[in-house]
Scaffold this motif. Structure first.
Motif, PDB file in Angstrom:
ATOM      1  N   SER A  28     -13.630   1.619  -0.167  1.00  0.00           N
ATOM      2  CA  SER A  28     -13.551   0.588  -1.205  1.00  0.00           C
ATOM      3  C   SER A  28     -12.579   0.996  -2.315  1.00  0.00           C
ATOM      4  CB  SER A  28     -14.934   0.284  -1.775  1.00  0.00           C
ATOM      5  OG  SER A  28     -15.514   1.456  -2.312  1.00  0.00           O
ATOM      6  N   ALA A  29     -12.464   2.290  -2.588  1.00  0.00           N
ATOM      7  CA  ALA A  29     -11.502   2.750  -3.598  1.00  0.00           C
ATOM      8  C   ALA A  29     -10.068   2.447  -3.158  1.00  0.00           C
ATOM      9  CB  ALA A  29     -11.673   4.243  -3.860  1.00  0.00           C
ATOM     10  N   TYR A  30      -9.762   2.702  -1.887  1.00  0.00           N
ATOM     11  CA  TYR A  30      -8.414   2.400  -1.396  1.00  0.00           C
ATOM     12  C   TYR A  30      -8.198   0.897  -1.262  1.00  0.00           C
ATOM     13  CZ  TYR A  30      -6.565   7.048  -0.912  1.00  0.00           C
ATOM     14  OH  TYR A  30      -6.076   8.294  -1.194  1.00  0.00           O
ATOM     15  N   LEU A  31      -9.247   0.148  -1.050  1.00  0.00           N
ATOM     16  CA  LEU A  31      -9.138  -1.309  -1.035  1.00  0.00           C
ATOM     17  C   LEU A  31      -8.728  -1.809  -2.420  1.00  0.00           C
ATOM     18  CD1 LEU A  31      -9.488  -3.553   1.014  1.00  0.00           C
ATOM     19  CD2 LEU A  31     -11.880  -3.693   0.358  1.00  0.00           C
ATOM     20  N   ASP A  32      -9.296  -1.229  -3.461  1.00  0.00           N
ATOM     21  CA  ASP A  32      -8.901  -1.582  -4.829  1.00  0.00           C
ATOM     22  C   ASP A  32      -7.449  -1.173  -5.086  1.00  0.00           C
ATOM     23  OD1 ASP A  32     -11.402  -2.651  -5.326  1.00  0.00           O
ATOM     24  OD2 ASP A  32     -12.147  -0.841  -6.321  1.00  0.00           O
ATOM     25  N   ASN A  33      -7.037  -0.011  -4.573  1.00  0.00           N
ATOM     26  CA  ASN A  33      -5.637   0.403  -4.697  1.00  0.00           C
ATOM     27  C   ASN A  33      -4.714  -0.545  -3.952  1.00  0.00           C
ATOM     28  OD1 ASN A  33      -5.207   2.706  -6.366  1.00  0.00           O
ATOM     29  ND2 ASN A  33      -6.353   3.933  -4.901  1.00  0.00           N
ATOM     30  N   ALA A  34      -5.126  -1.015  -2.781  1.00  0.00           N
ATOM     31  CA  ALA A  34      -4.320  -1.961  -2.015  1.00  0.00           C
ATOM     32  C   ALA A  34      -4.111  -3.251  -2.801  1.00  0.00           C
ATOM     33  CB  ALA A  34      -4.975  -2.247  -0.670  1.00  0.00           C
ATOM     34  N   LEU A  35      -5.138  -3.684  -3.527  1.00  0.00           N
ATOM     35  CA  LEU A  35      -5.014  -4.874  -4.364  1.00  0.00           C
ATOM     36  C   LEU A  35      -3.990  -4.649  -5.474  1.00  0.00           C
ATOM     37  CD1 LEU A  35      -5.874  -7.733  -5.075  1.00  0.00           C
ATOM     38  CD2 LEU A  35      -7.780  -6.742  -6.377  1.00  0.00           C
ATOM     39  N   ALA A  38      -0.612  -4.850  -3.968  1.00  0.00           N
ATOM     40  CA  ALA A  38      -0.255  -6.246  -3.708  1.00  0.00           C
ATOM     41  C   ALA A  38       0.165  -6.966  -4.992  1.00  0.00           C
ATOM     42  CB  ALA A  38      -1.426  -6.965  -3.046  1.00  0.00           C
ATOM     43  N   GLN A  39      -0.517  -6.681  -6.088  1.00  0.00           N
ATOM     44  CA  GLN A  39      -0.145  -7.301  -7.368  1.00  0.00           C
ATOM     45  C   GLN A  39       1.247  -6.868  -7.796  1.00  0.00           C
ATOM     46  OE1 GLN A  39      -3.536  -5.988  -9.655  1.00  0.00           O
ATOM     47  NE2 GLN A  39      -4.723  -7.832  -9.183  1.00  0.00           N
ATOM     48  N   SER A  40       1.548  -5.587  -7.638  1.00  0.00           N
ATOM     49  CA  SER A  40       2.881  -5.110  -8.015  1.00  0.00           C
ATOM     50  C   SER A  40       3.949  -5.628  -7.053  1.00  0.00           C
ATOM     51  CB  SER A  40       2.913  -3.570  -8.094  1.00  0.00           C
ATOM     52  OG  SER A  40       2.850  -2.981  -6.810  1.00  0.00           O
ATOM     53  N   VAL A  50      -0.006  -8.844   0.931  1.00  0.00           N
ATOM     54  CA  VAL A  50       0.180  -7.590   1.666  1.00  0.00           C
ATOM     55  C   VAL A  50      -0.699  -7.627   2.907  1.00  0.00           C
ATOM     56  CG1 VAL A  50      -0.198  -5.089   1.574  1.00  0.00           C
ATOM     57  CG2 VAL A  50       0.784  -6.276  -0.388  1.00  0.00           C
ATOM     58  N   HIS A  51      -0.142  -7.189   4.031  1.00  0.00           N
ATOM     59  CA  HIS A  51      -0.922  -7.044   5.257  1.00  0.00           C
ATOM     60  C   HIS A  51      -1.755  -5.766   5.130  1.00  0.00           C
ATOM     61  CE1 HIS A  51       2.368  -9.666   6.523  1.00  0.00           C
ATOM     62  NE2 HIS A  51       1.441 -10.208   7.291  1.00  0.00           N
ATOM     63  N   LEU A  52      -3.000  -5.855   5.533  1.00  0.00           N
ATOM     64  CA  LEU A  52      -3.932  -4.754   5.370  1.00  0.00           C
ATOM     65  C   LEU A  52      -4.481  -4.308   6.713  1.00  0.00           C
ATOM     66  CD1 LEU A  52      -5.755  -3.011   3.408  1.00  0.00           C
ATOM     67  CD2 LEU A  52      -7.445  -4.837   3.703  1.00  0.00           C
ATOM     68  N   ALA A  53      -4.369  -3.019   6.983  1.00  0.00           N
ATOM     69  CA  ALA A  53      -5.050  -2.404   8.128  1.00  0.00           C
ATOM     70  C   ALA A  53      -6.290  -1.721   7.572  1.00  0.00           C
ATOM     71  CB  ALA A  53      -4.141  -1.396   8.808  1.00  0.00           C
ATOM     72  N   ALA A  54      -7.451  -2.128   8.069  1.00  0.00           N
ATOM     73  CA  ALA A  54      -8.710  -1.598   7.546  1.00  0.00           C
ATOM     74  C   ALA A  54      -9.723  -1.494   8.676  1.00  0.00           C
ATOM     75  CB  ALA A  54      -9.252  -2.497   6.441  1.00  0.00           C
ATOM     76  N   PRO A  55     -10.650  -0.543   8.550  1.00  0.00           N
ATOM     77  CA  PRO A  55     -11.719  -0.468   9.552  1.00  0.00           C
ATOM     78  C   PRO A  55     -12.629  -1.691   9.455  1.00  0.00           C
ATOM     79  CG  PRO A  55     -12.118   1.082   7.765  1.00  0.00           C
ATOM     80  CD  PRO A  55     -10.779   0.477   7.518  1.00  0.00           C
ATOM     81  N   ALA A  56     -13.291  -1.996  10.551  1.00  0.00           N
ATOM     82  CA  ALA A  56     -14.158  -3.175  10.618  1.00  0.00           C
ATOM     83  C   ALA A  56     -15.223  -3.174   9.525  1.00  0.00           C
ATOM     84  CB  ALA A  56     -14.807  -3.252  11.997  1.00  0.00           C
ATOM     85  N   ARG A  57     -15.684  -1.988   9.106  1.00  0.00           N
ATOM     86  CA  ARG A  57     -16.776  -1.933   8.122  1.00  0.00           C
ATOM     87  C   ARG A  57     -16.359  -2.432   6.737  1.00  0.00           C
ATOM     88  NH1 ARG A  57     -15.397   2.500   5.315  1.00  0.00           N
ATOM     89  NH2 ARG A  57     -14.285   4.117   6.447  1.00  0.00           N
ATOM     90  N   LEU A  58     -15.046  -2.543   6.461  1.00  0.00           N
ATOM     91  CA  LEU A  58     -14.571  -3.056   5.170  1.00  0.00           C
ATOM     92  C   LEU A  58     -14.284  -4.557   5.199  1.00  0.00           C
ATOM     93  CD1 LEU A  58     -12.116  -0.310   3.841  1.00  0.00           C
ATOM     94  CD2 LEU A  58     -14.461  -0.779   3.132  1.00  0.00           C
ATOM     95  N   ASP A 122      -1.762   3.707  -2.602  1.00  0.00           N
ATOM     96  CA  ASP A 122      -1.638   4.212  -3.972  1.00  0.00           C
ATOM     97  C   ASP A 122      -0.211   4.149  -4.513  1.00  0.00           C
ATOM     98  OD1 ASP A 122      -0.678   6.229  -2.346  1.00  0.00           O
ATOM     99  OD2 ASP A 122      -1.960   7.798  -3.183  1.00  0.00           O
ATOM    100  N   ARG A 123       0.690   3.505  -3.798  1.00  0.00           N
ATOM    101  CA  ARG A 123       2.060   3.275  -4.278  1.00  0.00           C
ATOM    102  C   ARG A 123       2.098   1.980  -5.079  1.00  0.00           C
ATOM    103  NH1 ARG A 123       5.814   7.409  -2.830  1.00  0.00           N
ATOM    104  NH2 ARG A 123       5.051   8.344  -0.929  1.00  0.00           N
ATOM    105  N   ARG A 124       3.129   1.833  -5.930  1.00  0.00           N
ATOM    106  CA  ARG A 124       3.321   0.611  -6.713  1.00  0.00           C
ATOM    107  C   ARG A 124       4.799   0.259  -6.729  1.00  0.00           C
ATOM    108  NH1 ARG A 124      -1.056   1.177  -5.817  1.00  0.00           N
ATOM    109  NH2 ARG A 124      -2.838   1.464  -7.158  1.00  0.00           N
ATOM    110  N   PHE A 125       5.087  -1.039  -6.836  1.00  0.00           N
ATOM    111  CA  PHE A 125       6.458  -1.520  -6.985  1.00  0.00           C
ATOM    112  C   PHE A 125       6.802  -1.590  -8.460  1.00  0.00           C
ATOM    113  CE2 PHE A 125       5.559  -2.943  -2.744  1.00  0.00           C
ATOM    114  CZ  PHE A 125       6.784  -2.963  -2.104  1.00  0.00           C
ATOM    115  N   VAL A 126       8.000  -1.149  -8.794  1.00  0.00           N
ATOM    116  CA  VAL A 126       8.524  -1.325 -10.146  1.00  0.00           C
ATOM    117  C   VAL A 126       9.823  -2.126 -10.097  1.00  0.00           C
ATOM    118  CG1 VAL A 126       7.429   0.734 -11.097  1.00  0.00           C
ATOM    119  CG2 VAL A 126       9.705   0.907 -10.099  1.00  0.00           C
ATOM    120  N   GLY A 127      10.281  -2.433  -8.902  1.00  0.00           N
ATOM    121  CA  GLY A 127      11.478  -3.230  -8.673  1.00  0.00           C
ATOM    122  C   GLY A 127      11.463  -3.711  -7.232  1.00  0.00           C
ATOM    123  N   ASP A 128      12.544  -4.331  -6.820  1.00  0.00           N
ATOM    124  CA  ASP A 128      12.645  -4.880  -5.473  1.00  0.00           C
ATOM    125  C   ASP A 128      13.500  -3.956  -4.602  1.00  0.00           C
ATOM    126  OD1 ASP A 128      12.823  -6.396  -3.190  1.00  0.00           O
ATOM    127  OD2 ASP A 128      13.773  -8.117  -4.159  1.00  0.00           O
TER     128      ASP A 128
END
Length: 162
Positions: A28-35, A38-40, A50-58, A122-128
């Motif tokens: 769930s922590a990495y799910l929040d990071n993925a969000l 995606a915002q950035s 953003v396309h997300l690869a996640a285990p079935a339990r998430l 855990d990466r973020r965009f600051v430009g294109d």
């Protein structure tokens, strides 16, 4: 090819100019990071989601995440895969699981003819980065960790060689 076999592709609305942005979450922590990724990505690189690869339990995603994260449907064995016990005791199970999820999601997207930017959550965009990535004229680009390719920051073109 996908459309001819299966009809409308549910992953296409998340694509920017033939390129998919992919990340992975195993908790769930990495799910929040993925969000946050995606915002950035939306704000700075114009990816609609953003396309997300996640285990079935998430899955399924809560509405807060579902607005910007589109799960890639993975083979059941990959979505349910867990690391061997020796990796769990060494606290490396999440790292191993991310590699299974990434490779299976990457394969799904490339087989659809989509280019892929693969980033750790855990990466973020600051430009294109897309103009630079598209202009280098190679099928695979990424950072190196010593002698190996970093599997957390890659650009892969859908081509016969990939």
């Amino acid at each position: 090819m996908w459309k001819a076999l299966f009809g409308a592709d549910p992953l296409v609305p998340c694509v920017r100019d033939g390129t998919a942005l992919l990340t992975v979450a195993t908790s769930s922590a990495y799910l929040d990071n993925a969000l946050l990724l995606a915002q950035s990505a939306r704000a700075h690189a114009h990816f609609p989601c953003v396309h997300l690869a996640a285990p079935a339990r998430l899955l399924p995603l809560e509405s807060a995440h579902a607005a910007l994260l589109t799960p890639v449907i993975l083979p059941r064995w990959a979505a349910d895969w867990l690391a061997e016990a020796q990796f769990c005791t060494r606290h490396m199970s999440g790292w191993r699981q991310t590699h299974i999820l990434k490779t299976q999601a990457l394969l799904q997207l490339l087989e659809r003819g989509l280019h892929v930017v693969l980033l750790d959550a855990d990466r973020r965009f600051v430009g294109d980065p897309m103009p630079a990535l598209e202009s280098i004229g190679v099928d695979v680009a990424g950072l190196r960790d010593e002698a190996l390719l970093n599997f957390g920051l890659l650009y892969i073109r859908a081509s016969a060689s990939t």
